[in-house]
Design a protein around this motif. Structure first.
Motif, short mmCIF file in Angstrom:
data_model
loop_
_atom_site.label_atom_id
_atom_site.label_comp_id
_atom_site.label_asym_id
_atom_site.label_seq_id
_atom_site.Cartn_x
_atom_site.Cartn_y
_atom_site.Cartn_z
N LYS A 1 -2.75 1.75 -16.85
CA LYS A 1 -4.00 1.69 -16.10
C LYS A 1 -5.17 2.14 -16.96
O LYS A 1 -5.06 3.07 -17.75
CB LYS A 1 -3.91 2.58 -14.86
CG LYS A 1 -2.92 2.12 -13.82
CD LYS A 1 -2.58 3.21 -12.83
CE LYS A 1 -3.77 3.75 -12.10
NZ LYS A 1 -3.38 4.81 -11.13
N TYR B 1 2.88 -0.38 -9.55
CA TYR B 1 1.57 0.26 -9.69
C TYR B 1 1.77 1.74 -9.35
O TYR B 1 2.26 2.07 -8.27
CB TYR B 1 0.54 -0.36 -8.76
CG TYR B 1 -0.82 0.28 -8.88
CD1 TYR B 1 -1.73 -0.17 -9.83
CD2 TYR B 1 -1.18 1.37 -8.09
CE1 TYR B 1 -2.97 0.43 -9.98
CE2 TYR B 1 -2.42 1.98 -8.23
CZ TYR B 1 -3.31 1.51 -9.18
OH TYR B 1 -4.54 2.13 -9.33
N LEU C 1 0.26 5.28 -8.43
CA LEU C 1 -0.91 5.98 -7.92
C LEU C 1 -1.16 7.25 -8.72
O LEU C 1 -0.22 7.88 -9.23
CB LEU C 1 -0.71 6.34 -6.45
CG LEU C 1 -0.58 5.16 -5.46
CD1 LEU C 1 -0.08 5.67 -4.12
CD2 LEU C 1 -1.91 4.43 -5.31
N GLU C 2 -2.42 7.67 -8.82
CA GLU C 2 -2.75 8.92 -9.47
C GLU C 2 -2.25 10.13 -8.68
O GLU C 2 -1.99 11.18 -9.24
CB GLU C 2 -4.25 9.03 -9.69
CG GLU C 2 -4.82 7.97 -10.61
CD GLU C 2 -4.22 8.07 -12.01
OE1 GLU C 2 -4.58 9.00 -12.74
OE2 GLU C 2 -3.39 7.21 -12.36
N ILE D 1 -4.10 2.14 -2.00
CA ILE D 1 -4.86 1.08 -2.68
C ILE D 1 -5.67 0.32 -1.63
O ILE D 1 -5.39 0.37 -0.43
CB ILE D 1 -3.95 0.13 -3.49
CG1 ILE D 1 -2.96 -0.63 -2.60
CG2 ILE D 1 -3.24 0.90 -4.58
CD1 ILE D 1 -3.40 -1.99 -2.18
N GLU E 1 0.82 -1.21 0.00
CA GLU E 1 0.00 0.00 0.00
C GLU E 1 0.86 1.26 0.00
O GLU E 1 0.38 2.33 -0.38
CB GLU E 1 -0.93 0.01 1.21
CG GLU E 1 -1.94 1.13 1.19
CD GLU E 1 -2.86 1.10 2.39
OE1 GLU E 1 -3.93 1.72 2.31
OE2 GLU E 1 -2.51 0.49 3.41
N ASN F 1 -2.70 9.07 -2.36
CA ASN F 1 -3.71 8.03 -2.45
C ASN F 1 -3.21 6.72 -1.84
O ASN F 1 -2.03 6.58 -1.49
CB ASN F 1 -4.10 7.78 -3.90
CG ASN F 1 -4.99 8.87 -4.45
OD1 ASN F 1 -5.42 9.76 -3.73
ND2 ASN F 1 -5.27 8.82 -5.75
N GLU G 1 -8.22 2.05 -5.96
CA GLU G 1 -7.38 3.18 -5.54
C GLU G 1 -8.30 4.25 -4.95
O GLU G 1 -9.35 4.55 -5.50
CB GLU G 1 -6.59 3.74 -6.72
CG GLU G 1 -5.63 4.85 -6.32
CD GLU G 1 -4.77 5.36 -7.47
OE1 GLU G 1 -4.28 6.51 -7.39
OE2 GLU G 1 -4.60 4.61 -8.46
N ARG G 2 -7.87 4.85 -3.86
CA ARG G 2 -8.74 5.78 -3.13
C ARG G 2 -7.93 6.90 -2.47
O ARG G 2 -6.73 6.76 -2.23
CB ARG G 2 -9.50 5.02 -2.04
CG ARG G 2 -8.55 4.40 -1.02
CD ARG G 2 -9.27 3.81 0.17
NE ARG G 2 -8.32 3.25 1.13
CZ ARG G 2 -7.65 3.94 2.03
NH1 ARG G 2 -7.82 5.26 2.10
NH2 ARG G 2 -6.81 3.36 2.87
#
Length: 392
Positions: free
Chosen positions: A310, A262, A264-265, A271, A232, A269, A286-287
């Motif tokens: 993505k 991976y 993240l945007e 996961i 994470e 953020n 993703e949050r």
């Protein structure tokens, strides 16, 4: 992270026809994902006949709930496994969000059965996680070797073909292998070169992973031979906002050395979960870390390990709700701080669950502890998943 739950599932799946626009990188589809089912488990749900819990939270009310609690909360769902018979296994995490306050929270897997016609979910039982054979080589909290939230922070779960479970932990981070009844079968497996602040083998050395940033997500390959645990948090020295996906061989019980990224945007953020679509593609939640009206980013992406690109699959803050499910309007928001469960139900439908962080999160109604909600979402276009995904 924390999680808990029991559920109430409501509404029939809608037969809607939508366009299937092309998607490049992570630009959103022109068609929206659609809410097709809604269920809710009351926040104040406890395991019948269980031990009291929450003594280390103090006695001040939290969102109208006063600790300690009369039993073990059925909450904190940080992982889900589809069993193929209409039931699901859901994993409670470390309890109350920290090692220091979760020593009386028993780690547990609950089994649930949603009834979409009646809009309810039955909790069928479950099992506690324990280490009676002494596989853990450092001291545990309890002399009976039942595992607690002070021992591990369990956040992800898969079931293998032999009926046993592999669970991802954040305190090591470790991989934990349990029997079908929750008995630890092997010594916890560390991730080479990565250690969190709670890792028992630090011996004064500096950790290179932040607290509560271990194996939040983990997928099993469609052929059942490998695991793909996803951190994470960013490992120290890696570019900001990049998360490592490692490959673990179940036959050799070892990491293969293969690793992907991976992205993240936003570095802020996190996961929530990961599940395989086929041999190369995976779904990842993703949050952001916000809730309620402040929540701005809660999405499910497809990531392809061949190029690490993505594609947006569903925006959980902008789901079409033409049937007004759950009593909500034409746009449904899933506005919870932690959304940590995704399961593929068919090639166009996902099940998504939140973690209510009982009693701390209040994303649905300010001042009220969040229920655990179970929703089904119809995607704008088929996943075209490997057929073995639907048989697992």
């Amino acid at each position: 992270m924390r999680r808990r739950m029991a559920i109430t599932v409501g509404a029939a799946v809608l037969a809607l026809t939508m366009s299937t626009p092309a998607v490049a990188d992570h630009r959103p589809d022109r068609g929206r994902a659609v809410l097709t089912g809604f269920a809710s488990l009351p926040a104040r749900t406890f395991v019948p006949g269980s031990e009291p819990s929450g003594a280390q939270l103090g006695t001040a009310p939290v969102n109208g709930v006063t600790p300690p609690f009369p039993g073990q909360p059925v909450q904190g769902f940080s992982g889900v496994v589809r069993r193929g018979d209409g039931t699901f296994d859901v994993l409670s995490d470390n309890g109350y969000g920290a090692k220091a306050n979760s020593a009386d929270f028993l780690l547990r897997v609950h089994r649930i059965r949603p009834d979409l016609r009646r809009g309810t979910v039955r909790v069928l039982g479950g099992f506690d996680l324990s280490d009676p054979d002494g596989r853990v080589t450092w001291p545990l909290t309890r002399s009976d070797r039942k595992l607690t939230g002070a021992d591990f922070d369990v956040e992800s779960i898969v079931r293998t073909s032999d009926g046993t479970y592999w669970i991802g932990d954040e305190f090591g981070p470790f991989l934990l292998h349990f029997s079908a009844t929750g008995r630890l079968l092997e010594t916890p497996v560390p991730l080479p070169g990565v250690r969190a602040p709670e890792n028992p083998s630090l011996n004064g050395e500096q950790p290179n992973l932040a607290s509560s940033k271990g194996f939040e997500g983990m997928a099993r390959s469609v052929d059942g031979r490998t695991l793909y645990p996803l951190l994470e948090g960013t490992v120290a020295g890696d570019p900001a906002g990049t998360l490592r996906i490692n490959e673990f061989d179940l036959r050799s019980r070892s990491y293969t050395g293969r690793r992907w990224t991976y992205r993240l945007e936003s570095p802020g953020n996190a996961i929530g979960d990961m599940i395989a679509v086929d041999g190369n593609r995976f779904l990842v939640i993703e949050r952001d870390n916000l809730q309620g009206d402040a929540a701005a980013f809660k999405r499910i992406y497809q990531v392809d390990l061949r190029d690490e690109r993505k594609t947006l699959v569903a925006d959980l803050l902008d789901l079409a709700n033409p049937a007004g499910l759950g009593g909500f309007g034409e746009t449904f928001r899933f506005p919870f701080q932690t959304i940590e469960d995704v399961v593929i139900l068919d090639d166009r439908t996902l099940g998504v669950l939140n973690d209510n962080n009982f009693p701390f999160s209040a994303g649905r109604t300010p001042g009220e502890p969040d229920n655990d909600e179970f929703i089904t979402v119809r995607l704008p276009r088929p996943l075209r998943a490997d057929p073995r995904v639907h048989r697992s």
